[in-house]
Motif scaffolding. Structure first.
Motif, PDB file in Angstrom:
ATOM      1  N   ASN A  99       0.897  -0.918  -0.183  1.00 19.35           N
ATOM      2  CA  ASN A  99      -0.231  -0.146  -0.241  1.00 19.35           C
ATOM      3  C   ASN A  99       1.078   1.274  -0.340  1.00 19.35           C
ATOM      4  O   ASN A  99       2.063   1.231   1.654  1.00 19.35           O
ATOM      5  CB  ASN A  99      -1.057  -0.567   1.066  1.00 19.35           C
ATOM      6  N   VAL A 100       0.791   2.035  -0.783  1.00 16.38           N
ATOM      7  CA  VAL A 100       1.875   3.297  -1.407  1.00 16.38           C
ATOM      8  C   VAL A 100       1.068   4.527  -0.221  1.00 16.38           C
ATOM      9  O   VAL A 100       2.145   5.893   0.146  1.00 16.38           O
ATOM     10  CB  VAL A 100       1.707   3.722  -2.438  1.00 16.38           C
ATOM     11  N   GLU A 101       0.150   4.074  -0.213  1.00 17.04           N
ATOM     12  CA  GLU A 101      -0.348   5.138   0.964  1.00 17.04           C
ATOM     13  C   GLU A 101       0.224   5.340   2.201  1.00 17.04           C
ATOM     14  O   GLU A 101       0.502   5.887   2.999  1.00 17.04           O
ATOM     15  CB  GLU A 101      -1.648   5.134   1.056  1.00 17.04           C
ATOM     16  N   ALA A 102       0.622   3.884   2.913  1.00 11.19           N
ATOM     17  CA  ALA A 102       1.019   3.667   4.070  1.00 11.19           C
ATOM     18  C   ALA A 102       2.849   4.035   4.014  1.00 11.19           C
ATOM     19  O   ALA A 102       2.697   3.923   4.907  1.00 11.19           O
ATOM     20  CB  ALA A 102       1.018   2.164   4.302  1.00 11.19           C
ATOM     21  N   ASP A 103       3.634   4.040   2.875  1.00 12.76           N
ATOM     22  CA  ASP A 103       4.310   4.186   2.326  1.00 12.76           C
ATOM     23  C   ASP A 103       4.699   5.475   3.109  1.00 12.76           C
ATOM     24  O   ASP A 103       5.957   6.044   3.373  1.00 12.76           O
ATOM     25  CB  ASP A 103       5.425   3.894   1.410  1.00 12.76           C
ATOM     26  N   PHE A 104       3.590   6.540   2.362  1.00 13.77           N
ATOM     27  CA  PHE A 104       3.821   7.901   1.967  1.00 13.77           C
ATOM     28  C   PHE A 104       3.781   8.986   4.116  1.00 13.77           C
ATOM     29  O   PHE A 104       4.736   9.394   4.531  1.00 13.77           O
ATOM     30  CB  PHE A 104       2.667   8.897   1.215  1.00 13.77           C
ATOM     31  N   HIS A 105       2.618   7.288   4.598  1.00 12.52           N
ATOM     32  CA  HIS A 105       2.947   8.431   5.686  1.00 12.52           C
ATOM     33  C   HIS A 105       3.741   7.900   6.780  1.00 12.52           C
ATOM     34  O   HIS A 105       4.431   8.291   8.000  1.00 12.52           O
ATOM     35  CB  HIS A 105       1.869   8.336   6.414  1.00 12.52           C
ATOM     36  N   LEU A 106       4.699   6.794   6.486  1.00 13.55           N
ATOM     37  CA  LEU A 106       5.255   5.722   7.468  1.00 13.55           C
ATOM     38  C   LEU A 106       6.383   7.096   7.080  1.00 13.55           C
ATOM     39  O   LEU A 106       7.111   6.939   7.987  1.00 13.55           O
ATOM     40  CB  LEU A 106       6.323   5.104   6.751  1.00 13.55           C
ATOM     41  N   SER A 107       6.891   7.401   5.790  1.00 14.65           N
ATOM     42  CA  SER A 107       7.774   8.560   5.826  1.00 14.65           C
ATOM     43  C   SER A 107       8.326   9.665   6.533  1.00 14.65           C
ATOM     44  O   SER A 107       8.523  10.125   6.903  1.00 14.65           O
ATOM     45  CB  SER A 107       8.041   8.960   4.259  1.00 14.65           C
ATOM     46  N   SER A 108       7.088  10.008   6.675  1.00 13.69           N
ATOM     47  CA  SER A 108       6.870  11.138   7.774  1.00 13.69           C
ATOM     48  C   SER A 108       7.183  10.378   8.864  1.00 13.69           C
ATOM     49  O   SER A 108       7.662  11.857  10.138  1.00 13.69           O
ATOM     50  CB  SER A 108       5.161  12.193   7.584  1.00 13.69           C
ATOM     51  N   MET A 109       6.383   9.852   9.430  1.00 17.03           N
ATOM     52  CA  MET A 109       6.774   9.147  11.158  1.00 17.03           C
ATOM     53  C   MET A 109       8.385   8.922  11.175  1.00 17.03           C
ATOM     54  O   MET A 109       8.628   9.276  12.819  1.00 17.03           O
ATOM     55  CB  MET A 109       5.798   7.610  10.784  1.00 17.03           C
ATOM     56  N   TYR A 110       9.075   8.627  10.042  1.00 14.97           N
ATOM     57  CA  TYR A 110      10.651   8.314  10.724  1.00 14.97           C
ATOM     58  C   TYR A 110      11.020   9.758  10.349  1.00 14.97           C
ATOM     59  O   TYR A 110      11.703   9.797  10.456  1.00 14.97           O
ATOM     60  CB  TYR A 110      11.340   7.742   8.656  1.00 14.97           C
ATOM     61  N   GLN A 111      10.848  11.048   9.580  1.00 21.83           N
ATOM     62  CA  GLN A 111      11.201  11.765   9.807  1.00 21.83           C
ATOM     63  C   GLN A 111      11.045  12.725  10.965  1.00 21.83           C
ATOM     64  O   GLN A 111      12.299  13.175  11.567  1.00 21.83           O
ATOM     65  CB  GLN A 111      10.375  12.946   8.271  1.00 21.83           C
ATOM     66  N   PHE A 112      10.045  12.227  11.610  1.00 24.64           N
ATOM     67  CA  PHE A 112       9.440  13.699  12.745  1.00 24.64           C
ATOM     68  C   PHE A 112       9.756  12.441  14.219  1.00 24.64           C
ATOM     69  O   PHE A 112       9.724  13.033  15.050  1.00 24.64           O
ATOM     70  CB  PHE A 112       8.229  13.709  12.534  1.00 24.64           C
ATOM     71  N   GLY A 113       9.727  11.141  14.142  1.00 24.80           N
ATOM     72  CA  GLY A 113       9.724  10.402  14.846  1.00 24.80           C
ATOM     73  C   GLY A 113       8.430  10.059  15.652  1.00 24.80           C
ATOM     74  O   GLY A 113       8.802   9.580  16.847  1.00 24.80           O
ATOM     75  N   TYR A 114       8.028  10.008  15.201  1.00 24.94           N
ATOM     76  CA  TYR A 114       6.112   8.809  15.724  1.00 24.94           C
ATOM     77  C   TYR A 114       6.210   8.253  15.220  1.00 24.94           C
ATOM     78  O   TYR A 114       6.037   7.224  14.859  1.00 24.94           O
ATOM     79  CB  TYR A 114       5.192  10.232  14.919  1.00 24.94           C
ATOM     80  N   GLY A 115       6.551   7.298  16.829  1.00 23.81           N
ATOM     81  CA  GLY A 115       5.658   5.968  16.936  1.00 23.81           C
ATOM     82  C   GLY A 115       7.430   5.272  17.121  1.00 23.81           C
ATOM     83  O   GLY A 115       7.395   4.355  16.911  1.00 23.81           O
ATOM     84  N   VAL A 116       8.562   5.959  16.393  1.00 26.66           N
ATOM     85  CA  VAL A 116       9.556   5.415  15.932  1.00 26.66           C
ATOM     86  C   VAL A 116      10.649   6.418  15.771  1.00 26.66           C
ATOM     87  O   VAL A 116      10.196   7.197  15.937  1.00 26.66           O
ATOM     88  CB  VAL A 116       9.472   4.412  14.743  1.00 26.66           C
ATOM     89  N   GLU A 117      11.717   5.431  16.201  1.00 30.33           N
ATOM     90  CA  GLU A 117      12.981   6.738  15.890  1.00 30.33           C
ATOM     91  C   GLU A 117      13.722   7.376  14.596  1.00 30.33           C
ATOM     92  O   GLU A 117      13.500   6.498  13.920  1.00 30.33           O
ATOM     93  CB  GLU A 117      14.578   6.068  16.713  1.00 30.33           C
ATOM     94  N   LYS A 118      13.554   9.005  14.661  1.00 28.40           N
ATOM     95  CA  LYS A 118      13.784   9.211  13.973  1.00 28.40           C
ATOM     96  C   LYS A 118      14.348   8.426  12.359  1.00 28.40           C
ATOM     97  O   LYS A 118      16.502   8.324  13.219  1.00 28.40           O
ATOM     98  CB  LYS A 118      13.903  10.662  13.399  1.00 28.40           C
ATOM     99  N   ASP A 119      14.526   8.529  11.814  1.00 32.76           N
ATOM    100  CA  ASP A 119      14.925   7.759  10.614  1.00 32.76           C
ATOM    101  C   ASP A 119      15.364   8.418   9.309  1.00 32.76           C
ATOM    102  O   ASP A 119      14.282   7.751   8.514  1.00 32.76           O
ATOM    103  CB  ASP A 119      15.420   5.861  11.074  1.00 32.76           C
ATOM    104  N   ARG A 120      16.189   9.119   8.675  1.00 34.93           N
ATOM    105  CA  ARG A 120      16.140  10.419   7.599  1.00 34.93           C
ATOM    106  C   ARG A 120      16.384   9.283   6.461  1.00 34.93           C
ATOM    107  O   ARG A 120      15.712   9.184   5.119  1.00 34.93           O
ATOM    108  CB  ARG A 120      17.580  11.145   7.684  1.00 34.93           C
ATOM    109  N   GLY A 121      17.086   8.382   6.844  1.00 35.41           N
ATOM    110  CA  GLY A 121      16.976   7.376   5.291  1.00 35.41           C
ATOM    111  C   GLY A 121      15.930   6.921   4.999  1.00 35.41           C
ATOM    112  O   GLY A 121      15.683   6.190   3.998  1.00 35.41           O
ATOM    113  N   LYS A 122      15.545   5.803   6.372  1.00 36.60           N
ATOM    114  CA  LYS A 122      13.985   5.409   6.218  1.00 36.60           C
ATOM    115  C   LYS A 122      12.948   5.811   5.540  1.00 36.60           C
ATOM    116  O   LYS A 122      12.183   5.752   4.572  1.00 36.60           O
ATOM    117  CB  LYS A 122      13.594   4.538   7.392  1.00 36.60           C
ATOM    118  N   ALA A 123      12.889   7.182   5.764  1.00 30.82           N
ATOM    119  CA  ALA A 123      11.739   8.437   5.255  1.00 30.82           C
ATOM    120  C   ALA A 123      11.955   8.437   3.686  1.00 30.82           C
ATOM    121  O   ALA A 123      11.287   8.493   3.291  1.00 30.82           O
ATOM    122  CB  ALA A 123      12.354   9.615   6.493  1.00 30.82           C
ATOM    123  N   ILE A 124      13.126   8.904   3.417  1.00 34.99           N
ATOM    124  CA  ILE A 124      13.846   8.538   2.154  1.00 34.99           C
ATOM    125  C   ILE A 124      13.055   7.664   1.487  1.00 34.99           C
ATOM    126  O   ILE A 124      12.308   8.092   0.354  1.00 34.99           O
ATOM    127  CB  ILE A 124      15.060   9.302   1.485  1.00 34.99           C
TER     128      ILE A 124
END
Length: 242
Positions: A99-124
């Protein structure tokens, strides 16, 4: 089949089977039910959930079946409740199911550290996965990221692809970039034609009728919330207390 509008506000999620349809299809279905005096049912699964318990039962059934759309929806519910960890887990599972919508939201969560540690690489990474899957917002944001990195050529490529999908902001960015000499006249003209084709492909009489109907309803709701009326209601409440 007419593609769904890019604006998610112009779509409707049917919560018994988690299918997403445009407002036009929803409007046409309800109009047909009224005109033919039919019982209101889901146009896909034909079920008729009537109570909150009915809807919850069907929702849990879809979650148990690992329906990616149900997982994304539950991820949003948990996010709005402030349970970011649960939201992340539901979205992560949906992304693993493609699901690409899920990928899009996961990017934001990794970017800002919501529910997971911040990870710039995984956000991209998740932003790229969403873009590859055809998510125009993700493609547009990748263009912004490349611009920040000083790579104008890659930025233009991302924005051209997004504009071709019907993304309005990317098209406006390309027009500004054209004035700065970052994109050629031919490239802009091609993007303009492709953008218009993508937008036209999402139009239909039912969608236009639905948009007009919903706009009229929104205007009626807004008309009942004028400041003087709200002030009068508050005054009546205060008097009742006294």
């Amino acid at each position: 089949m007419i593609p769904l509008p890019l604006d998610i506000k112009k779509t409707v999620t049917i919560h018994c089977c988690f299918k997403r349809i445009c407002q036009g299809c929803s409007y046409a279905t309800r109009l047909r039910e009224v005109e033919m005096r039919l019982k209101q049912t889901c146009p896909f699964c034909r079920q008729t959930p009537e109570t909150r318990e009915d809807f919850d039962g069907l929702r849990m059934k879809r979650l148990g079946a690992n329906d990616p759309f149900a997982l994304v929806d539950e991820g949003l519910n948990q996010y709005e409740k402030g349970d970011y960890k649960s939201s992340f887990e539901h979205r992560k599972k949906a992304a693993e199911l493609g699901n690409v919508e899920a990928d899009f939201h996961l990017s934001s969560m990794y970017q800002f550290g919501y529910g997971v540690e911040k990870d710039r690489g995984k956000a991209i990474y998740h932003l790229e996965e969403a873009a590859i899957g055809g998510h125009p917002d993700a493609r547009a944001i990748l263009g912004q990221e490349e611009w920040k990195n000083g790579n104008a050529e890659r930025t233009m490529k991302h924005w051209i692809i997004a504009a071709t999908l019907g993304h309005d902001v990317s098209l406006k960015n390309l027009m500004t970039a054209f004035k700065g000499g970052f994109v050629s006249k031919e490239e802009l003209a091609t993007a303009l034609r492709a953008h218009q084709t993508a937008v036209d492909a999402t139009k239909s009489p039912h969608r236009e009728a639905a948009e007009k109907d919903y706009s009229q309803r929104a205007a009626l709701v807004a008309a009942t919330k004028i400041p003087h009326r709200e002030a009068a209601e508050e005054c009546h409440r205060q008097r009742a207390k006294n």
